[in-house]
Write a protein that holds these residues in place. Structure first.
Motif, PDB file in Angstrom:
ATOM      1  N   LEU A   1       0.851  -1.179   0.000  1.00  0.00           N
ATOM      2  CA  LEU A   1       0.000   0.000   0.000  1.00  0.00           C
ATOM      3  C   LEU A   1       0.890   1.232   0.000  1.00  0.00           C
ATOM      4  O   LEU A   1       1.789   1.352   0.847  1.00  0.00           O
ATOM      5  CB  LEU A   1      -0.900   0.002   1.235  1.00  0.00           C
ATOM      6  CG  LEU A   1      -2.045   1.022   1.255  1.00  0.00           C
ATOM      7  CD1 LEU A   1      -3.044   0.733   0.152  1.00  0.00           C
ATOM      8  CD2 LEU A   1      -2.735   1.018   2.614  1.00  0.00           C
TER       9      LEU A   1
ATOM     10  N   GLN B   1       6.162   3.608  -0.619  1.00  0.00           N
ATOM     11  CA  GLN B   1       5.490   2.550   0.129  1.00  0.00           C
ATOM     12  C   GLN B   1       5.129   3.047   1.521  1.00  0.00           C
ATOM     13  O   GLN B   1       5.939   3.655   2.213  1.00  0.00           O
ATOM     14  CB  GLN B   1       6.383   1.317   0.238  1.00  0.00           C
ATOM     15  CG  GLN B   1       5.723   0.168   0.997  1.00  0.00           C
ATOM     16  CD  GLN B   1       6.586  -1.078   1.041  1.00  0.00           C
ATOM     17  OE1 GLN B   1       7.595  -1.155   0.359  1.00  0.00           O
ATOM     18  NE2 GLN B   1       6.191  -2.060   1.832  1.00  0.00           N
TER      19      GLN B   1
ATOM     20  N   VAL C   1      -8.491  -3.786   2.057  1.00  0.00           N
ATOM     21  CA  VAL C   1      -8.106  -2.825   1.022  1.00  0.00           C
ATOM     22  C   VAL C   1      -9.367  -2.130   0.530  1.00  0.00           C
ATOM     23  O   VAL C   1     -10.333  -2.798   0.146  1.00  0.00           O
ATOM     24  CB  VAL C   1      -7.397  -3.521  -0.156  1.00  0.00           C
ATOM     25  CG1 VAL C   1      -7.023  -2.508  -1.226  1.00  0.00           C
ATOM     26  CG2 VAL C   1      -6.178  -4.283   0.320  1.00  0.00           C
TER      27      VAL C   1
ATOM     28  N   SER D   1      -4.397   6.354  -2.422  1.00  0.00           N
ATOM     29  CA  SER D   1      -3.436   5.248  -2.304  1.00  0.00           C
ATOM     30  C   SER D   1      -3.528   4.307  -3.489  1.00  0.00           C
ATOM     31  O   SER D   1      -4.520   4.276  -4.225  1.00  0.00           O
ATOM     32  CB  SER D   1      -3.680   4.480  -1.003  1.00  0.00           C
ATOM     33  OG  SER D   1      -5.011   4.012  -0.953  1.00  0.00           O
TER      34      SER D   1
ATOM     35  N   ALA E   1      -2.752   0.132  -4.231  1.00  0.00           N
ATOM     36  CA  ALA E   1      -2.483  -1.172  -3.633  1.00  0.00           C
ATOM     37  C   ALA E   1      -2.039  -2.130  -4.721  1.00  0.00           C
ATOM     38  O   ALA E   1      -2.755  -2.338  -5.708  1.00  0.00           O
ATOM     39  CB  ALA E   1      -3.722  -1.709  -2.918  1.00  0.00           C
TER      40      ALA E   1
ATOM     41  N   ARG F   1      -3.309   4.425   9.109  1.00  0.00           N
ATOM     42  CA  ARG F   1      -2.660   4.416   7.795  1.00  0.00           C
ATOM     43  C   ARG F   1      -2.303   5.837   7.353  1.00  0.00           C
ATOM     44  O   ARG F   1      -1.284   6.048   6.679  1.00  0.00           O
ATOM     45  CB  ARG F   1      -3.567   3.751   6.764  1.00  0.00           C
ATOM     46  CG  ARG F   1      -3.767   2.254   7.021  1.00  0.00           C
ATOM     47  CD  ARG F   1      -4.628   1.598   5.961  1.00  0.00           C
ATOM     48  NE  ARG F   1      -4.862   0.186   6.272  1.00  0.00           N
ATOM     49  CZ  ARG F   1      -5.557  -0.652   5.507  1.00  0.00           C
ATOM     50  NH1 ARG F   1      -6.102  -0.206   4.374  1.00  0.00           N
ATOM     51  NH2 ARG F   1      -5.724  -1.902   5.864  1.00  0.00           N
TER      52      ARG F   1
ATOM     53  N   GLY G   1      -6.265   4.257   1.985  1.00  0.00           N
ATOM     54  CA  GLY G   1      -6.419   2.864   2.365  1.00  0.00           C
ATOM     55  C   GLY G   1      -7.402   2.079   1.593  1.00  0.00           C
ATOM     56  O   GLY G   1      -7.638   0.916   1.856  1.00  0.00           O
TER      57      GLY G   1
END
Length: 476
Positions: free
Chosen positions: A382, A392, A402, A414, A416, A453, A476
């Motif tokens: 993530l 990262q 996620v 973000s 992923a 996060r 996130g």
């Protein structure tokens, strides 16, 4: 005093006695400066200082009327020496200007030293012949005839070897390729890593092929790096006849677009070849990336097709996505949703099992997720894409989620990326809304995890000198 100044020897003597030392001092300083810089012109300046200028001074003195009596043989000897020095200095200076100062990779830099030596030899012979014909009235016609006969004999003896070298030289002068270009000769394909007057070194990825330049000059080859457009990888794929063509084409373009090695200036495209056959054209940054791009595409399209309920190669079966595996997955994520295993089983009608290959994206920045994916196995990176590159933030694994911003209906910043094969269960946001209303504690847990996060994102961005804008807190 006027009588002395009017003498024919006075001014030549002054020039030699004053000008010669000053000239030698100036040339010495110039030589030292060039030598400190490591210039190849330093030996030429040294030759002018040590030999040419002193001989020129002697010539100034002996060339005055009455300075030499007799048959004037020695003046001609000195003139001969001076002429030879002029020839040598001139040829060395031209060699330095033309070849030693050549730009790296230019034809002058690649010009064979054996040919430059041969040219210097011919110029020296011609210069000596002209010099002796002028000073000593020598028969230069015989010298040129001998030189011509010698050239014919040498040319006949080495015509095959010299012919291949010359054809290779013409190829180099034409410059149809440069270092780093990718070429295909039919039998060999790779990147040019070295070019000289005799051969071209081609890195095929499985060793270096040494190919004589004459072979390239006499044949044909393709230079992928000189194409007007980016080189493209062309891949043919087949689906089931029941799969909707527009859905298939959209899937193929999406998969190709996410491969990192594609050209940023052109978009992938796809065409229908008839029936259930399709062709994908993927523009590349470098022709050498073709095999890697084809491998990545073939792997990713297999996973993407199954997630989209499409049937690559007409395969209508999926032994992995079964009701029993779905039930086990829902039992695994039940504690994360504050549900009992029995209640979680009721989600089977809405939830989906998905698998992702290494490098595939589970979440893209700038979108509002419509599902939240709970990781069953595998690892997910993530992070945040920035001008400095991909930063990262965290590594997610089993039982992590996620797409937390699905509940808040806000675009995420973000990205992923799957770091291994990843298995997830995707729960639609409308289903999560119902669960949150029945179990408010789940909403608090999601908010707490999202805030954690965001803190990790601020720390990661601070390491590269960037900050997280208050308006960019959907993560996130």
């Amino acid at each position: 005093m006027a009588d002395i100044v009017s003498q024919p020897w006075f001014w030549p003597a002054v020039i030699v006695s004053v000008g010669l030392p000053l000239t030698l001092i100036g040339l010495t300083e110039l030589h030292n400066a060039l030598a400190r810089r490591g210039s190849r012109a330093a030996p030429i300046i040294a030759m002018i200082r040590n030999y040419l200028v002193p001989v020129a001074g002697v010539l100034v003195l002996i060339s005055q009327p009455g300075a030499w009596e007799g048959a004037a043989t020695w003046p001609r000897v000195i003139w001969t020496i001076f002429g030879l020095l002029i020839i040598v200095v001139t040829i060395n200076a031209l060699n330095h200007l033309v070849f030693h100062r050549a730009e790296k990779g230019s034809w002058r830099d690649r010009f064979p030293s054996i040919f430059s030596d041969l040219i210097r030899f011919v110029l020296i012979v011609v210069g000596i012949a002209v010099l002796f014909g002028w000073l000593w009235n020598a028969d230069v016609a015989g010298i040129f005839a001998a030189l011509g006969v010698t050239s014919i004999v040498v040319g006949l003896a080495l015509q095959n070897a010299v012919g291949s070298i010359v054809s290779g030289l013409f190829l180099i002068f034409e410059s149809p390729f440069e270092l780093g270009d990718w070429i295909d000769t039919g039998d060999t394909r790779g990147q040019i890593v070295e070019v000289n007057w005799r051969a071209v070194h081609i890195d095929t990825g499985n060793g270096i092929v040494i190919m004589p330049t004459s072979n390239l000059a006499e044949g044909s080859f393709t230079n992928f790096s000189r194409a007007p457009e980016a080189y493209a990888a062309v891949i043919d794929v087949k689906f089931a006849t029941d799969d909707a063509p527009l859905k298939v084409r959209s899937l193929l373009v999406d998969v190709a677009r996410d491969i990192p090695l594609i050209s940023p200036d052109r978009e992938p495209s796809t065409v229908s070849l008839g029936g259930s056959n399709f062709q994908v054209v993927i523009p590349l940054q470098n022709a050498g990336d073709e095999s890697a791009v084809k491998d990545a595409f073939a792997t990713r399209v297999w996973y993407a097709a199954r997630r989209a309920d499409l049937h690559l190669d007409g395969d209508l079966t999926d032994d992995w996505n079964t009701p029993g595996r779905m039930q086990d997955a829902l039992h695994q994520i039940a504690p994360m949703l504050s549900l009992r295993p029995v209640d979680a089983e009721a989600l089977a009608a809405e939830a989906r099992l998905e698998r992702y290959a290494v490098g595939e994206l589970l979440l893209r920045p700038g979108i509002i997720p419509n599902v939240t994916r709970f990781i069953l196995s595998g690892r997910v990176m993530l992070g945040i894409p920035t001008e400095a590159g991909f930063i990262q933030v965290s590594e997610l694994s089993r039982d992590d989620a996620v797409g937390l911003t699905a509940l808040t209906r806000t675009p995420t910043i973000s990205r992923a990326v799957a770091m291994s094969e990843v298995e997830v269960v995707a729960v639609p946001v409308l289903v999560l809304d119902d669960i949150v209303r029945a179990h408010p504690v789940l909403a608090r847990e999601i908010v707490r995890e999202q805030e954690n996060r965001i803190r990790l994102a601020r720390t990661a961005l601070a390491t590269v000198g960037e900050t997280l804008s208050p308006s960019r807190t959907s993560f996130g």
